[in-house]
Design a protein around this motif. Structure first.
Motif, PDB file in Angstrom:
ATOM      1  N   GLU A  10      -2.670 -11.903  -1.341  1.00 12.14           N
ATOM      2  CA  GLU A  10      -1.754 -10.964  -1.981  1.00 12.14           C
ATOM      3  C   GLU A  10      -2.388  -9.583  -2.148  1.00 12.14           C
ATOM      4  O   GLU A  10      -1.691  -8.563  -2.058  1.00 12.14           O
TER       5      GLU A  10
ATOM      6  N   PHE B 121       1.102 -10.130  -8.158  1.00 10.59           N
ATOM      7  CA  PHE B 121       1.883  -9.315  -7.227  1.00 10.59           C
ATOM      8  C   PHE B 121       3.146  -8.796  -7.903  1.00 10.59           C
ATOM      9  O   PHE B 121       3.486  -7.609  -7.792  1.00 10.59           O
TER      10      PHE B 121
ATOM     11  N   LEU C 227       5.328 -15.677  -4.685  1.00  6.20           N
ATOM     12  CA  LEU C 227       4.428 -14.616  -5.103  1.00  6.20           C
ATOM     13  C   LEU C 227       3.919 -14.870  -6.516  1.00  6.20           C
ATOM     14  O   LEU C 227       4.668 -15.304  -7.394  1.00  6.20           O
TER      15      LEU C 227
END
Length: 205
Positions: free
Chosen positions: A73, A101, A97
């Motif tokens: 990420e 993030f 995610l």
């Protein structure tokens, strides 16, 4: 002086049909934005070719080259920041995610899900819809929060579930609607017309 256009960073994992719908809508001047970069997590993703054909920077950040999600990420964030991205657009990106993030781009990440949220979240929406026996399905554009398919809803479109539908036939009808409402939602963002109030997204006149 005209305001600078929103710069989109589009994340894909596969065919990139939603990406193509956004590219086409920008070409028709229905979305007043530019795609600054397309990122994929798989080198074989056809979305890379779609981007390259359109003259858009395309980068594969191969998940398999990273031991865990954090450095992966970080690499995504670096690419997005280097491209000056102001809105992250998830278009068939098949990775969950992390909060790191999501917080980095808080309020600036959109996703499209192939069901009418909050029903049938997750990776197998069409299968789950057919198994449950509902009569109506559809798709949902939403802002991404730290949950799974749980962020505030921007736009939705409904399609009937027909007797004899398969995941493929239902998915094809839903995809047609995805290609309509995702560019619309992005344009509303570009126009500054989306006001988030808790779970509610109000569309301003």
């Amino acid at each position: 002086m005209t305001e600078a256009k929103q710069k989109l960073g589009v994340l894909c994992s596969g065919r990139g049909t939603d990406l193509q719908s956004i590219i086409d809508a920008i070409g028709r001047e229905e979305v007043d934005a530019e795609i600054a970069v397309v990122l994929t997590d798989k080198p074989e993703a056809f979305a890379l070719q779609r981007a390259e054909r359109a003259g858009i920077k395309a980068v594969c950040v191969n998940r398999k080259q990273y031991e865990d999600r954090e450095p992966f990420e970080e690499a995504l964030i670096e690419e997005l920041e280097d491209a000056g991205v102001t809105l992250v657009v998830l278009a068939g990106f098949m990775r969950i995610l992390t909060p790191v993030f999501v917080r980095h781009f808080a309020g600036r990440i959109m996703n499209i899900h192939p069901a009418l949220l909050p029903s049938f979240p997750g990776a197998h929406a069409h299968r789950d819809v057919l198994a449950y026996g509902v009569k109506v399905s559809g798709c949902t554009v939403h802002f991404v929060d730290e949950g799974t398919d749980s962020g505030p809803i921007i736009l939705q479109a409904a399609v009937p579930v027909l007797d004899g539908d398969t995941e493929e036939t239902l998915g094809a009808r839903v995809l047609e609607q995805e290609h309509i409402i995702y560019p619309q939602a992005i344009q509303l963002y570009c126009e500054g017309r989306l006001q988030v109030d808790g779970r509610h997204v109000r569309i301003l006149d």
